[in-house]
Design an enzyme around this catalytic site. Structure first.
Site, PDB file in Angstrom:
ATOM      1  N   LYS A  10       0.851  -1.200   0.000  1.00 29.22           N
ATOM      2  CA  LYS A  10       0.000   0.000   0.000  1.00 29.22           C
ATOM      3  C   LYS A  10       0.881   1.242   0.000  1.00 29.22           C
ATOM      4  O   LYS A  10       2.039   1.230   0.426  1.00 29.22           O
ATOM      5  CB  LYS A  10      -0.931   0.005   1.212  1.00 29.22           C
ATOM      6  CG  LYS A  10      -0.236   0.062   2.588  1.00 29.22           C
ATOM      7  CD  LYS A  10       0.168   1.452   3.038  1.00 29.22           C
ATOM      8  CE  LYS A  10       0.897   1.470   4.380  1.00 29.22           C
ATOM      9  NZ  LYS A  10       1.455   2.801   4.708  1.00 29.22           N
ATOM     10  N   ASP A 136      -2.714  -1.218  10.581  1.00 29.42           N
ATOM     11  CA  ASP A 136      -2.920  -1.206   9.126  1.00 29.42           C
ATOM     12  C   ASP A 136      -3.587  -2.478   8.610  1.00 29.42           C
ATOM     13  O   ASP A 136      -3.990  -2.532   7.438  1.00 29.42           O
ATOM     14  CB  ASP A 136      -1.579  -1.037   8.396  1.00 29.42           C
ATOM     15  CG  ASP A 136      -1.092   0.401   8.384  1.00 29.42           C
ATOM     16  OD1 ASP A 136      -1.882   1.301   8.711  1.00 29.42           O
ATOM     17  OD2 ASP A 136       0.095   0.626   8.059  1.00 29.42           O
TER      18      ASP A 136
END
Length: 283
Positions: A10, A136
């Site tokens: 990401k 996350d």
């Protein structure tokens, strides 16, 4: 039975620190998007109740210090599972890079075990479990493009079409996220307007979205590692639409509207940094 899960990296198109919470954590507002740089997690049933973790990367711990291992232990504890599992972790995402490698591996493990062990857990349930492993992980359960708030546990997928290329440059050093967060002063930190960034992305207004992208942690990480700024400057000089640090760093990404421009950025960074990746944005 064998399950193979893709675990994409990401990047943070926007990262804002809203303030410190009473529990010592920080309230965050972030827009994350997946990119086509992937680890692969292969899960196989194993006799008995042993957890076997293997990896192609010799730097990876293969015990309870690894988020993949933690994910197995957490699911087994929550649901009283006694089954063994063998996991092979194929690492492509750089370690300690701000690209969410450990979190996306944990998320892939949870998704894979949900299938392998036929648990029938919803995405929301998996996100809640993932948050116990890392902030996350809930986002990584969903992947794609999402608005992430709270401590990372609130994930709102965004229907955007960001069809751009990204060039990722990982400097030779790593950065501890915990160390950077200790330096945050909510009164002086640079702010990022996540609301306007989200609106621009949803409107598919690429130039406007570029104007609102930013990372509140950049100043702190750059003060400790000025080389990050050198990477950003070199990328912009090569024609990047924007160059930003992702997460707490040290990886810097450049967005490019077309592949030809991305190739120019890649060529400019070769010899400057060893780890350079040209990838598509997966929104």
């Amino acid at each position: 039975m064998e399950i193979i899960e893709k675990a994409p990296a990401k990047i943070n198109l926007g990262l804002d620190i809203l303030g410190r919470r009473p529990d010592g954590y920080h309230d965050l507002a972030m827009i994350m998007v997946s990119v086509d740089l992937n680890d692969y997690v292969t899960l196989t049933d194993w006799p008995g109740d042993e957890i076997i973790l293997e990896s192609n990367n010799c730097r990876m711990p293969l015990n309870e210090r690894n988020d993949v291992y933690k994910s197995v232990c957490l699911l087994r504890e929550k649901y009283g599972i006694k089954r063994g599992v063998k996991i092979h972790l194929e690492k492509k995402i750089p370690i300690c890079a701000g690209l969410g490698g450990g979190s996306t591996d944990a998320a892939a493990t949870l998704r894979g075990l949900n299938q392998l062990w036929q648990l029938g857990l919803s995405q929301e349930h998996l996100r809640n479990i993932g948050f116990e492993i890392g902030s996350d992980v809930p986002y990584c359960i969903e992947a794609g493009c999402s608005l992430v708030t709270g401590k990372g546990e609130v994930v709102e997928p965004l229907a955007v079409d960001l069809s751009s290329w990204a060039v990722l440059v990982k400097p030779h050093f790593g950065i501890s996220t915990r160390t950077i967060f200790k330096e945050i002063d909510p009164h002086t930190i640079q702010r990022v307007d996540i609301t306007r960034l989200a609106a621009a992305l949803l409107a598919n207004d690429y130039p406007q979205a570029l104007a609102y992208m930013g990372n509140s942690l950049e100043d702190i990480s750059i003060s400790k590692h000025p080389f990050i700024q050198k990477v950003k400057d070199k990328m912009m000089k090569a024609g990047a639409d924007i160059a930003l640090m992702t997460g707490s760093g040290p990886t810097v990404f450049a967005l490019c509207a077309n592949e030809k421009r991305a190739d120019r950025v890649v060529n400019s960074m070769k010899g400057f940094c060893r780890e350079v990746y040209k990838v598509r944005v997966l929104s």
